[in-house]
Motif scaffolding. Sequence first.
Motif, short mmCIF file in Angstrom:
data_model
loop_
_atom_site.label_atom_id
_atom_site.label_comp_id
_atom_site.label_asym_id
_atom_site.label_seq_id
_atom_site.Cartn_x
_atom_site.Cartn_y
_atom_site.Cartn_z
N SER A 132 -7.58 -2.33 -2.86
CA SER A 132 -6.66 -1.57 -2.00
C SER A 132 -6.80 -1.93 -0.53
O SER A 132 -5.80 -2.02 0.20
CB SER A 132 -6.87 -0.06 -2.20
OG SER A 132 -6.35 0.35 -3.44
N TYR A 141 -7.13 -1.40 -8.34
CA TYR A 141 -6.74 -0.82 -7.05
C TYR A 141 -7.95 -0.33 -6.26
O TYR A 141 -7.97 -0.44 -5.03
CB TYR A 141 -5.73 0.31 -7.26
CG TYR A 141 -4.35 -0.20 -7.60
CD1 TYR A 141 -3.61 -0.92 -6.67
CD2 TYR A 141 -3.79 0.04 -8.85
CE1 TYR A 141 -2.34 -1.41 -6.97
CE2 TYR A 141 -2.51 -0.43 -9.16
CZ TYR A 141 -1.80 -1.15 -8.21
OH TYR A 141 -0.55 -1.63 -8.51
N ARG A 154 4.50 0.15 -5.28
CA ARG A 154 3.14 -0.36 -5.16
C ARG A 154 3.02 -1.81 -5.63
O ARG A 154 2.24 -2.58 -5.09
CB ARG A 154 2.21 0.53 -6.00
CG ARG A 154 0.77 0.14 -6.01
CD ARG A 154 -0.05 1.11 -6.85
NE ARG A 154 -0.51 2.23 -6.07
CZ ARG A 154 -0.27 3.51 -6.31
NH1 ARG A 154 0.48 3.84 -7.36
NH2 ARG A 154 -0.75 4.47 -5.55
N ARG A 169 -3.76 -3.42 1.80
CA ARG A 169 -3.35 -2.79 3.05
C ARG A 169 -3.45 -3.77 4.22
O ARG A 169 -2.59 -3.81 5.10
CB ARG A 169 -4.21 -1.55 3.31
CG ARG A 169 -3.71 -0.68 4.45
CD ARG A 169 -4.50 0.63 4.50
NE ARG A 169 -4.39 1.37 3.27
CZ ARG A 169 -3.35 2.15 2.94
NH1 ARG A 169 -2.33 2.28 3.79
NH2 ARG A 169 -3.33 2.79 1.80
N PRO A 196 0.83 -1.21 0.00
CA PRO A 196 0.00 0.00 0.00
C PRO A 196 0.86 1.26 0.00
O PRO A 196 1.86 1.35 0.71
CB PRO A 196 -0.78 -0.13 1.31
CG PRO A 196 0.14 -0.92 2.21
CD PRO A 196 0.87 -1.87 1.31
#
Length: 297
Positions: free
Chosen positions: A256, A252, A150, A260, A134
């Motif tokens: 995401s 993403y 990333r 994370r 992340p």
Amino acid sequence: MGQSGIELSVIIATHNNLPTLQKGLESWARFAADQPVELLVVEDGCTDGTREYLDGLACGGWNGPALRVLHEDNAHELVCTNRGLAEARGDLMLSWHDDMFILQPWFIPELLATFRAYDDVGLLALSRGLVFSPIDEPVVTWDDTVDWRRMRSTVGPAPLNWARLYEVDGVMRPWAVRRACVEKVGPLDPVFRPTEWDESDLCFRIREAGWKVATHGYERDGAYVHQLSTTYGRTPSAKRQEIGLRNGSIFYERWSDAIRRDHARTRKTWLRRATAAGWASTARQIARFAAGRRDAP
């Protein structure tokens, strides 16, 4: 084992690439004719004689593994791959390019043995995998989607990556997937058509369903060669960047939170299920790398 004794269904989408396709199919005939394999060649609106060539093979001019020819009308890679996934008879399915050539007879037996041995592996990349991390910066440009802070390409930590499979988050073709995974989570998402980010999205869905995604550098081991194996590092066209940005943004936005949440987890490894010939081939490749005749990845 799948229908008609088939364990592995190999899906090869092709479009106007006849000489290269012929070379690729000849490699399957040479090194996998005696394996429980079927080839599903998805001819995607070819105008260069590919359809006639394949129809001739299907009518009896073929001495390789079981061969079936499917036809699409310029549907592009994602749709062709999904067609193959739907038509496949094996419990294991391999997404393969028409410019990839098998070089070793031990490759397919090792691949089959790996999936038999490790029930928790749902999908296996055969060249490189992707590890996502992340970062707080938004995805605005194509470069943002492939920023190595990333998204990092990997074959796993050296030097044990020669002997092990390594857990990753996403993959690049070629990859093999269990039928059970596709039946559980669905095929490649058509929202990513024509291609790019579709396979990593599939990987995240497979992980959410309880399987793991792994990678091993079989091309580096000398098991096969990808004629365009440096494609990922080449500068894409403006049109491809546009598609890549659109699809990367979708990916993403969708994943995401999972990145994370899970990026810092301990990643599992598995010992290769190699034959003596596979280990010997790998040893030769290690020697080549050590002698500096190839750049280590």
